[in-house]
Scaffold this motif. Structure first.
Motif, short mmCIF file in Angstrom:
data_model
loop_
_atom_site.label_atom_id
_atom_site.label_comp_id
_atom_site.label_asym_id
_atom_site.label_seq_id
_atom_site.Cartn_x
_atom_site.Cartn_y
_atom_site.Cartn_z
N ALA D 319 -4.08 10.03 12.79
CA ALA D 319 -3.16 8.91 12.56
C ALA D 319 -3.56 8.22 11.25
CB ALA D 319 -3.25 7.93 13.71
N TYR D 320 -2.58 7.65 10.60
CA TYR D 320 -2.84 6.95 9.33
C TYR D 320 -3.38 5.56 9.64
CZ TYR D 320 -1.86 4.99 4.69
OH TYR D 320 -1.96 4.39 3.47
N LEU D 321 -4.69 5.41 9.50
CA LEU D 321 -5.36 4.14 9.80
C LEU D 321 -6.32 3.83 8.67
CD1 LEU D 321 -6.05 4.74 13.60
CD2 LEU D 321 -4.51 3.04 12.61
N PRO D 322 -6.74 2.58 8.55
CA PRO D 322 -7.63 2.23 7.43
C PRO D 322 -8.99 2.89 7.57
CG PRO D 322 -7.37 0.36 8.93
CD PRO D 322 -6.40 1.41 9.37
N TYR D 323 -9.56 3.31 6.45
CA TYR D 323 -10.95 3.76 6.43
C TYR D 323 -11.83 2.55 6.75
CZ TYR D 323 -10.04 8.35 4.29
OH TYR D 323 -9.66 9.64 4.04
N PRO D 324 -13.05 2.79 7.26
CA PRO D 324 -13.88 1.65 7.68
C PRO D 324 -14.07 0.59 6.60
CG PRO D 324 -14.88 3.72 8.38
CD PRO D 324 -13.67 4.09 7.55
N LYS D 325 -14.09 1.00 5.35
CA LYS D 325 -14.36 -0.01 4.30
C LYS D 325 -13.09 -0.39 3.53
CE LYS D 325 -18.99 1.92 3.89
NZ LYS D 325 -19.80 2.90 3.15
N PHE D 326 -11.94 -0.09 4.11
CA PHE D 326 -10.67 -0.37 3.44
C PHE D 326 -10.53 -1.85 3.10
CE2 PHE D 326 -6.09 -1.50 3.82
CZ PHE D 326 -5.64 -0.84 2.69
N LYS D 327 -10.14 -2.14 1.85
CA LYS D 327 -9.86 -3.52 1.46
C LYS D 327 -8.48 -3.61 0.86
CE LYS D 327 -14.32 -5.32 0.34
NZ LYS D 327 -15.11 -4.67 -0.69
N LYS D 328 -7.66 -4.50 1.43
CA LYS D 328 -6.32 -4.69 0.89
C LYS D 328 -6.40 -5.62 -0.30
CE LYS D 328 -3.03 -6.89 3.14
NZ LYS D 328 -2.11 -7.36 4.22
N GLU D 329 -5.76 -5.25 -1.42
CA GLU D 329 -5.76 -6.15 -2.57
C GLU D 329 -4.87 -7.36 -2.27
OE1 GLU D 329 -6.13 -5.05 -6.34
OE2 GLU D 329 -6.79 -2.98 -6.01
N ASN D 330 -5.10 -8.42 -3.01
CA ASN D 330 -4.23 -9.59 -2.86
C ASN D 330 -2.86 -9.37 -3.47
OD1 ASN D 330 -5.98 -11.22 -1.46
ND2 ASN D 330 -6.98 -11.95 -3.34
N GLY D 331 -1.86 -10.06 -2.98
CA GLY D 331 -0.54 -10.07 -3.59
C GLY D 331 0.21 -8.78 -3.37
N ALA D 332 1.22 -8.57 -4.20
CA ALA D 332 2.18 -7.49 -4.00
C ALA D 332 1.53 -6.12 -3.99
CB ALA D 332 3.26 -7.55 -5.09
N VAL D 333 0.56 -5.89 -4.87
CA VAL D 333 -0.07 -4.57 -4.93
C VAL D 333 -0.75 -4.23 -3.61
CG1 VAL D 333 -1.89 -3.26 -6.07
CG2 VAL D 333 -0.22 -4.53 -7.44
N GLY D 334 -1.21 -5.24 -2.91
CA GLY D 334 -1.81 -5.02 -1.60
C GLY D 334 -0.83 -4.48 -0.58
N GLU D 335 0.45 -4.60 -0.86
CA GLU D 335 1.47 -4.06 0.06
C GLU D 335 1.71 -2.57 -0.15
OE1 GLU D 335 5.06 -6.41 0.81
OE2 GLU D 335 4.30 -7.94 -0.56
N TYR D 336 1.07 -2.01 -1.18
CA TYR D 336 1.38 -0.64 -1.55
C TYR D 336 1.17 0.34 -0.40
CZ TYR D 336 2.26 3.08 -4.89
OH TYR D 336 2.84 4.12 -5.56
N ASN D 337 0.06 0.26 0.27
CA ASN D 337 -0.29 1.24 1.29
C ASN D 337 -0.60 0.63 2.64
OD1 ASN D 337 -0.30 3.96 0.18
ND2 ASN D 337 -1.87 3.21 -1.24
N GLY D 338 -1.38 -0.46 2.61
CA GLY D 338 -2.01 -0.94 3.83
C GLY D 338 -1.03 -1.26 4.95
N LYS D 339 0.12 -1.83 4.60
CA LYS D 339 0.97 -2.32 5.68
C LYS D 339 1.69 -1.22 6.45
CE LYS D 339 5.13 -3.51 3.01
NZ LYS D 339 5.91 -4.63 2.47
N PHE D 340 1.56 0.02 5.99
CA PHE D 340 2.23 1.11 6.70
C PHE D 340 1.33 1.80 7.72
CE2 PHE D 340 4.36 0.69 2.57
CZ PHE D 340 5.58 0.27 3.05
#
Lengths: 382, 382, 382, 382
Positions: D319-340
């Motif tokens: 399943a597509y889940l965050p890696y243990p050390k995944f960090k979402k960037e702030n602002g719009a660029v942070g929406e690129y991958n993480g929210k899916f």
């Protein structure tokens, strides 16, 4: 306790809860995923008839040959069945007929258990009892859903609130990283999805011994948690907007104060009590807001001994997928768990509605990430 | 018969039918348009409480103040209400509570009727009784729908088949064209939609004194009626294809033979009996196939005296629209009929399920042209 | 004018409107009921190819044999077809290919018309030209729908506003009751649904010579017309609420002022201009609010000579049903009108978008009572 | 190559593919998930304008201020946007206007890049170029979807079949269990979801160096694979039945022979070529039938060096889940991958439609498990 005694006790437990229901309560299905109580009572009985009695009792006389079709839930190997969404369309057979069906099957089962020694069949009976225990929890949550969506908010029982549970241990635990073994290792019953002990590598992590409370969650709500898209997964954000969600399930704001429906009726939200009835997206958004995260199911299992658990099903950040050594059994029993391994998230722990003797640290519960009608809560890690 | 006696008799009639129901039967709603029996029993009672007792009895004590919200059907003037599709989601109030509600209101009504002389209120009581009679027919057709969609086809009563009615007069009538008067002219009760006697001009026409039988309809089916698009209105043809319709509602082909569900259980189709449970599109396609047509509601009313009618609601080729002198009453009572005057077709006559004393030649029944769960039939004209 | 000249002129008229379109405009379908412009251009051509050339021209060579399937609209007799909702999914054949298709068919048609004397075929050609004229109106209304739903509100042409038409006669007419003849009696073209002259009886009535203006309608809106359920038919009221309607189609409130999208772009609503883009339910609610009513199609036809009509399609209070002597032709042409005779209301008159030479007092236009994308207006009677 | 040169090259690549399109092809959206080509061209341009030019170029003059709203895809941080399903409803702005928009932004970008030294902005430009490359693949797959659902099956280009790729290595690899490091470790560009190198423990496994061919899959189909519920996950089985699926996307059985739509038109299925256009459920069912399984994304990454990969996106059992050390960037660029990261499965590898220089062993692609319009294939492990 003999198997015969266990059988009697578990079967009786289903009826105990039903004492507080009126006849009409048994028949109704408000939503596709919540079945009518009489269907639960019949389906769990059908399990014993279909998988134990029919294949093993010579010349077994069916109680009613239609029931095989009516009360199959999702076993394609057993044949056609009534669509899940139509379970509440059938006023007949009546609740009394289903009680008679239970009595009939119970009597046949007791006869059959008397001389039962075949290990494989014994295991199947134990599976049937665990299956019944799972439906006992659904009986409670489905009735809560039905009553909680009735505009007059019926009271099931004054002393059956189920939501005012408190945390007892307010510390956190630090767990060292390394290789751990995951999966059930004992000699008692467990589901096939817990089997196949295997190693995982885990980094150091910290996990709370306590769960998020209603008060914590109200802070999130008041801080605009339901309006800040940056906290939400994309599908969660769509769900919030399409359904105009602004609180956990069963919560109602009345004259500026939060109330929730409980099986003892509408009550003021207890801010000290542990939060319940939130879905995976809400759990995830809350964790994001706190700058923390949900534990994975492996972290949870590793930390379990140190945690105070068992009052809420806890959303983990693990998708429900097969363990590396997972083996699907042949035939209908193989449909029990394996085929649901897509688009579900794992929940660990147990809830206040879980049957006694039906929880363990390796238990993998799983639901669609949108569902909220179970007693689900949030534990944070980092 | 005094109004008080009529009241008692009509109210009792609703309960008579219910004697054959089990408690679970009262609670269930299978489809949006068919309400649960206990809702019918409550809603007809609500009508008397809301329109007679509350405005006219000083210090009237509500049986239960929630009921105004729960049992309002479609009267916007009375306030909010439960959505029609959710009527079957409420296991509570129970059937017994609704029986108690009926007793309570009946007692208050009998007290109130004792001294009632106000003509306007008397008319409203009579409207309430006619309203109850309409719901008595729905009680029957809704229970048939529920049982007919239960895979075990429950038997309500061995002697309550309702479909094996035959034609008694196999002739046709020729009616001369000219100006005729349409609308109710008597001094008894009629609905507002029958009022405003007005003239229409009609050409010569011929109309059958008998209705289409099951045997006639089987000929249409065997001639490929459901597969020949030239016979169908466009919306009817879409309905046939989207739902793969190939027979009237409740018909099932079993081992090459046609059966239909009746309230006495599944039975072989009686080819001599009058056809039932077809919608406007089927009626129209059958007429087209016969090279004939459905009568208009005016033709029907003009010819009524010569016809053998009253066993089936007969689809006419008239849209349900206001008569030229139609006047909508103010307030909630004005919502009774007028607001439904779009996208409905008029049915004339009465069915085997229609309450006694509730039919007349000027009666305008109306349904969505797609509906089939009423006892609807076909009379041909040309 | 010879038939050949008329053919040329009518066909050219379709292209004239298209001069203002960009290539992309030809391809897109925003909503099921509005077809892409290139589909209209192809379908009207298909009509001549299918009904005139293929059956009558020996060894006729198809332009492209796929087009029969691609550009059939709703003629079941002609065979399979692309679903209406999928017309906009096909980028190919390109607009240029369709122009070539038109040229090809036009050339073949001109050849064919040279020696044509068969009255039945001539009638079919004339039907094809009237059919093309109907699609010319749809071309305009469909492009308006596409542009009006594009967030940048494209301007088709500065001088093509189409909505700022005014009333010229502000009187009312009183018509005497009696027997009148209805239906087309001339020797020119008319549709089959206008045929079969027959008598109707009409009571005295009064009818406005003018139509409702935008200003009138704003009064209705400001008086709370969209919020008062007593004014609405039941299905209209559901529509208002489910879609949160509070103004005619294309209207937008910007900084407390009403604007509407026109083919000349977004403009301030002209309160003197005749109202447009309302559906039957809105027309009916407005009439109710005024204490008046819509005329029936018979009243309209009887009064037509005295009325100022032809700028808006006027909703009548008549359902679209067959005239007493209506006869459906055999084969595909019989599908032209007859099969739509359910759940539609009749509109009389003609709109600013109607092709020249395509209107007459007996013309029966018809639409689903919910539709608003035509230039529809309100005339009141009592 | 300088950044400016790379920019030019990548931007040009988008246009190269478009040379074969007709104007109409640019405008149409057949299904919610596949955007119109002109939208892709505009949206990738919008990315540079919104994230690079507007924040960094003083007094930047917008090409058109509406475009910010029109061409935002899913960035909530940037403001309102057109719903994904409505992208094909806008004929305007035209394709030519969008080409002009590209030229305008490209010129401003080249000016801006000339003096650009800020590392953070350079990274954002590189992200924008990778973003454009992702859309280049979507351009191809979306056009294939549009043409493949056009009943006339247009040919894009005779030499652009894309599906007749063969395996080159028919062996399998045995990989030893143990602790491995996962995640991107280089110095070039990668997405945020590949970052955070972390350890995983893996058991011994065997993995095929080759992918499943069309011929293999036909064997599965002929063995009744689509009819055997025991092979399917529950949601896959519902999908098969609700949509009557019996072959991969784009396959058609014509006179008992399998054909598939390719961008070079309809062609006979090449049984030696690698299978494409199947979803996760089909991949999983095929593996089940073979008595094997899909690899996890970790197994895939560990084995990658030994595999022949890069012609198909390969479904993994992760399943597509965050890696243990995944960090979402702030602002719009942070929406690129993480929210899916919910209800998606990971695909590894790259497809024939993937842009050059846009693949690496750590790349995590992800799609809803139901999707088939990408060039997706199956690699088996055990």
């Amino acid at each position: 306790m003999t198997l015969s005694q266990t059988y009697k006790q578990v079967r009786q437990q289903s009826l105990d809860f039903c004492k507080h229901l009126q006849v009409e309560d048994f028949a109704i299905q408000v939503v596709k995923f919540a079945s009518p109580p009489k269907w639960h009572l019949a389906h769990t009985t059908w399990f014993f008839e279909t998988f134990i009695l029919i294949p093993n009792v010579k010349n077994y006389a069916y109680f009613n040959s239609n029931f095989n079709f009516l009360f199959n839930s999702y076993y394609n190997n057993v044949g056609d069945r009534v669509l899940q969404a139509n379970r509440g369309n059938m006023s007949r057979p009546t609740t009394n007929e289903i009680f008679a069906y239970r009595d009939y099957v119970d009597e046949k089962m007791q006869e059959f258990l008397r001389d039962l020694t075949d290990k494989k069949i014994i295991d199947l009976v134990i599976l049937g009892l665990n299956h019944e225990q799972q439906h006992q929890e659904l009986l409670i949550t489905d009735v809560k859903y039905m009553f909680g969506h009735n505009p007059i908010f019926p009271v099931l029982h004054e002393d059956f609130n189920l939501v005012n549970v408190k945390n007892t241990n307010l510390e956190s635990s630090n767990i060292n990283g390394g290789i751990y073994e995951i999966g059930y290792q004992g000699n008692e019953f467990c589901y096939d999805n817990e089997l196949g002990v295997h190693k995982v590598y885990i980094d150091d992590f910290e996990i709370n011994n306590y769960l998020v409370t209603n008060g914590d969650y109200i802070q999130f709500m008041e801080a605009g948690g339901y309006a800040d898209f940056n906290l939400w997964l994309d599908e969660g954000w769509s769900w919030v907007n399409n359904n105009q969600i602004n609180a956990p399930m069963y919560w109602h704001k009345i004259e500026d104060e939060w109330y929730y429906y409980t099986l003892s009726g509408l009550q003021k939200v207890d801010t000290e009590a542990i939060l319940s009835h939130i879905n995976y997206y809400e759990a995830n958004a809350f964790a994001e807001w706190k700058g923390m995260r949900l534990p994975t199911e492996f972290e949870w299992e590793i930390a379990a001994q140190q945690l105070d658990w068992g009052k809420r099903w806890e959303w983990t950040n693990s998708a429900y997928l097969p363990y590396p050594k997972f083996k699907k059994e042949n035939g209908a029993v193989g449909e029990y768990n394996g085929k649901f391994m897509s688009n579900k998230m794992v929940l660990r722990g147990a809830s206040v509605a879980t049957s006694k003797n039906h929880s363990r640290a390796t238990y993998r519960n799983f639901f669609n990430p949108l569902e909220r009608w179970q007693f689900t809560g949030i534990r944070l890690a980092k």
